[in-house]
Motif scaffolding. Sequence first.
Motif, mmCIF file in Angstrom:
data_model
loop_
_atom_site.group_PDB
_atom_site.id
_atom_site.type_symbol
_atom_site.label_atom_id
_atom_site.label_comp_id
_atom_site.label_asym_id
_atom_site.label_seq_id
_atom_site.Cartn_x
_atom_site.Cartn_y
_atom_site.Cartn_z
ATOM 1 N N ARG A 170 49.934 43.345 52.073
ATOM 2 C CA ARG A 170 49.568 44.332 51.153
ATOM 3 C C ARG A 170 50.367 43.959 49.842
ATOM 4 O O ARG A 170 51.482 43.998 49.724
ATOM 5 N N TRP A 224 42.896 41.423 40.365
ATOM 6 C CA TRP A 224 43.776 40.655 40.985
ATOM 7 C C TRP A 224 43.358 39.209 40.831
ATOM 8 O O TRP A 224 42.145 39.100 41.235
ATOM 9 N N ALA A 232 39.355 40.059 42.834
ATOM 10 C CA ALA A 232 39.082 41.681 43.037
ATOM 11 C C ALA A 232 39.393 42.408 41.649
ATOM 12 O O ALA A 232 40.371 41.718 41.252
ATOM 13 N N THR A 269 34.732 48.902 42.654
ATOM 14 C CA THR A 269 35.355 47.799 43.104
ATOM 15 C C THR A 269 34.331 46.390 43.104
ATOM 16 O O THR A 269 33.196 46.656 43.559
ATOM 17 N N TYR A 293 34.344 42.196 44.438
ATOM 18 C CA TYR A 293 35.181 40.995 44.872
ATOM 19 C C TYR A 293 34.370 39.693 44.898
ATOM 20 O O TYR A 293 33.195 39.579 44.818
ATOM 21 N N PHE A 303 39.643 41.578 51.802
ATOM 22 C CA PHE A 303 40.351 42.203 50.865
ATOM 23 C C PHE A 303 39.934 43.704 50.371
ATOM 24 O O PHE A 303 38.705 43.676 50.106
ATOM 25 N N ILE A 322 40.944 46.334 47.060
ATOM 26 C CA ILE A 322 41.762 46.727 45.932
ATOM 27 C C ILE A 322 41.818 48.246 45.828
ATOM 28 O O ILE A 322 40.555 48.935 46.159
ATOM 29 N N LEU A 348 46.612 45.300 46.737
ATOM 30 C CA LEU A 348 45.433 44.426 47.288
ATOM 31 C C LEU A 348 45.971 44.390 48.718
ATOM 32 O O LEU A 348 46.892 43.560 49.072
ATOM 33 N N TYR A 373 49.396 35.119 43.655
ATOM 34 C CA TYR A 373 48.584 36.122 43.253
ATOM 35 C C TYR A 373 49.333 36.941 42.059
ATOM 36 O O TYR A 373 50.568 37.040 41.916
ATOM 37 N N CYS A 384 48.318 40.157 38.987
ATOM 38 C CA CYS A 384 47.222 40.994 38.465
ATOM 39 C C CYS A 384 47.263 41.097 36.970
ATOM 40 O O CYS A 384 48.216 40.573 36.468
#
Length: 119
Positions: A19, A36, A49, A57, A59, A67, A69, A80, A93, A95
């Motif tokens: 997470r 993300w 995402a 949302t 993806y 996944f 978000i 995430l 990763y 954001c």
Amino acid sequence: QVQLVESGGGEVQSGGSLRLSCVVSGTLISIYHMGWYRQAPGKQRDLVASITTSGSTNYADSVKGRFTISRDNAKRTVYLQMNSLEPEDTAVYYCNVHLNLVRPPVGPWGQGTQVTVSS
């Protein structure tokens, strides 16, 4: 001054979960759509995402169904949840904040958080 700090990465085996969290300072996130992204070695940074201000949302096909978000505007944090991780998910990763999800993000890039998935 807007800052984004990602955390929660690590090394997991294939099939595991992580997470990620992204804490935003210097602004309210309630006015922004959030995304993300991830960047694997030698590859471009891609959006995986996104979540709108109203909570809708979206993806990338590669992570759809695995996944999730989410956002907590009061905590200025975006999450995430990554399940069923695969070696192909290995990347840094990040954001970022968006005024419009069809345009590039408008915030500075943070340091990112490394996710490594071993087979």
